[in-house]
Each structure stands twice: as C-alpha cells, then as structure tokens.
Design a protein around this motif. Structure first.
Motif, PDB file in Angstrom:
ATOM      1  N   THR A  49       0.819  -1.206   0.000  1.00  0.00           N
ATOM      2  CA  THR A  49       0.000   0.000   0.000  1.00  0.00           C
ATOM      3  C   THR A  49       0.856   1.261   0.000  1.00  0.00           C
ATOM      4  O   THR A  49       2.019   1.250   0.394  1.00  0.00           O
ATOM      5  N   GLY A  50       0.261   2.351  -0.413  1.00  0.00           N
ATOM      6  CA  GLY A  50       0.849   3.674  -0.253  1.00  0.00           C
ATOM      7  C   GLY A  50       2.167   3.907  -0.951  1.00  0.00           C
ATOM      8  O   GLY A  50       2.523   3.229  -1.914  1.00  0.00           O
ATOM      9  N   PHE A  51       2.890   4.901  -0.413  1.00  0.00           N
ATOM     10  CA  PHE A  51       4.139   5.377  -0.989  1.00  0.00           C
ATOM     11  C   PHE A  51       5.188   5.531   0.100  1.00  0.00           C
ATOM     12  O   PHE A  51       4.922   6.125   1.137  1.00  0.00           O
ATOM     13  N   VAL A  52       6.375   5.021  -0.150  1.00  0.00           N
ATOM     14  CA  VAL A  52       7.514   5.250   0.735  1.00  0.00           C
ATOM     15  C   VAL A  52       8.238   6.485   0.195  1.00  0.00           C
ATOM     16  O   VAL A  52       8.559   6.555  -1.000  1.00  0.00           O
ATOM     17  N   VAL A  53       8.489   7.452   1.056  1.00  0.00           N
ATOM     18  CA  VAL A  53       9.164   8.680   0.636  1.00  0.00           C
ATOM     19  C   VAL A  53      10.658   8.553   0.943  1.00  0.00           C
ATOM     20  O   VAL A  53      11.049   8.231   2.070  1.00  0.00           O
ATOM     21  N   VAL A  54      11.459   8.804  -0.077  1.00  0.00           N
ATOM     22  CA  VAL A  54      12.918   8.712   0.010  1.00  0.00           C
ATOM     23  C   VAL A  54      13.498  10.100  -0.229  1.00  0.00           C
ATOM     24  O   VAL A  54      13.119  10.781  -1.188  1.00  0.00           O
ATOM     25  N   CYS A  55      14.403  10.514   0.655  1.00  0.00           N
ATOM     26  CA  CYS A  55      15.055  11.808   0.512  1.00  0.00           C
ATOM     27  C   CYS A  55      16.476  11.703   1.061  1.00  0.00           C
ATOM     28  O   CYS A  55      16.688  11.105   2.116  1.00  0.00           O
ATOM     29  N   ASN A  56      17.425  12.261   0.335  1.00  0.00           N
ATOM     30  CA  ASN A  56      18.832  12.228   0.764  1.00  0.00           C
ATOM     31  C   ASN A  56      19.300  10.824   1.060  1.00  0.00           C
ATOM     32  O   ASN A  56      19.948  10.558   2.076  1.00  0.00           O
ATOM     33  N   ASP A  57      18.967   9.896   0.171  1.00  0.00           N
ATOM     34  CA  ASP A  57      19.397   8.495   0.278  1.00  0.00           C
ATOM     35  C   ASP A  57      18.919   7.810   1.549  1.00  0.00           C
ATOM     36  O   ASP A  57      19.591   6.915   2.063  1.00  0.00           O
ATOM     37  N   GLN A  58      17.744   8.214   2.050  1.00  0.00           N
ATOM     38  CA  GLN A  58      17.145   7.581   3.224  1.00  0.00           C
ATOM     39  C   GLN A  58      15.643   7.461   3.022  1.00  0.00           C
ATOM     40  O   GLN A  58      15.014   8.371   2.479  1.00  0.00           O
ATOM     41  N   SER A  59      15.083   6.365   3.498  1.00  0.00           N
ATOM     42  CA  SER A  59      13.631   6.244   3.539  1.00  0.00           C
ATOM     43  C   SER A  59      13.163   7.077   4.718  1.00  0.00           C
ATOM     44  O   SER A  59      13.574   6.858   5.852  1.00  0.00           O
ATOM     45  N   CYS A  60      12.312   8.068   4.430  1.00  0.00           N
ATOM     46  CA  CYS A  60      11.922   9.051   5.447  1.00  0.00           C
ATOM     47  C   CYS A  60      10.529   8.848   6.003  1.00  0.00           C
ATOM     48  O   CYS A  60      10.170   9.472   6.996  1.00  0.00           O
TER      49      CYS A  60
END
Length: 86
Positions: free
Chosen positions: A24-35
């Motif tokens: 489900t849903g969306f995993v948000v990735v920023c600066n080479d990290q799952s946030c």
C-alpha cells in the motif's frame, strides 16, 4: 535525487521491514534515506523538494518547487526507466 533505482531499492527495503504496509501507499525517500510513508500523494509542503515517493505499484513522484523551509510546492509524476539511471 536522480538515482531512481536507488530510491526503489531503499523503498523496497523499508517495505520489507514493515510487511503490514508492503502493498500500500508510498515510501518517501530523501537524501538516500527512507523518510516515511504516505497512503496517497498529497501535502507536498510536508516534504523537501527533491524527495521521491515510491508507490507500491511502482509509480514514482517527486516533490518539486518550493524550498527546504516551506516544503515542496507540488508532486510531479516521474517515469522510471533503467536506461536513464546508467
């Protein structure tokens, strides 16, 4: 973040650790990290520009516009192809 393959890999590792949210849903990735995780694409102002949301179905969205203080202005759907990552 321009390395979409890395975003997908990080999102999959995050989902592997949380099987209850795996499909489900969306995993948000920023600066080479799952946030974090969001159930639908919304509230871009909660994320910094450049963050990538990786959907359970493979969709990719990038937070665009805005700034680090106020957050992004919008989400834009992006297309992932392996050829573009080389």
């Amino acid at each position: 973040m321009s390395d979409h393959t890395n975003c997908i890999r990080l999102a999959q590792a995050w989902r592997d650790d949380r099987p209850q949210l795996a499909g489900t849903g969306f995993v948000v990735v920023c600066n080479d990290q799952s946030c974090g995780w969001i159930n639908v694409i919304r509230n871009p102002e909660c994320w910094a520009p450049g963050c990538v949301a990786v959907g359970a179905n493979g969709d990719l969205w990038q937070a665009m516009g805005g700034n680090d203080y106020d957050g992004a202005a919008r989400w834009e759907r992006i297309t992932h192809t392996t050829e573009n990552d080389q």
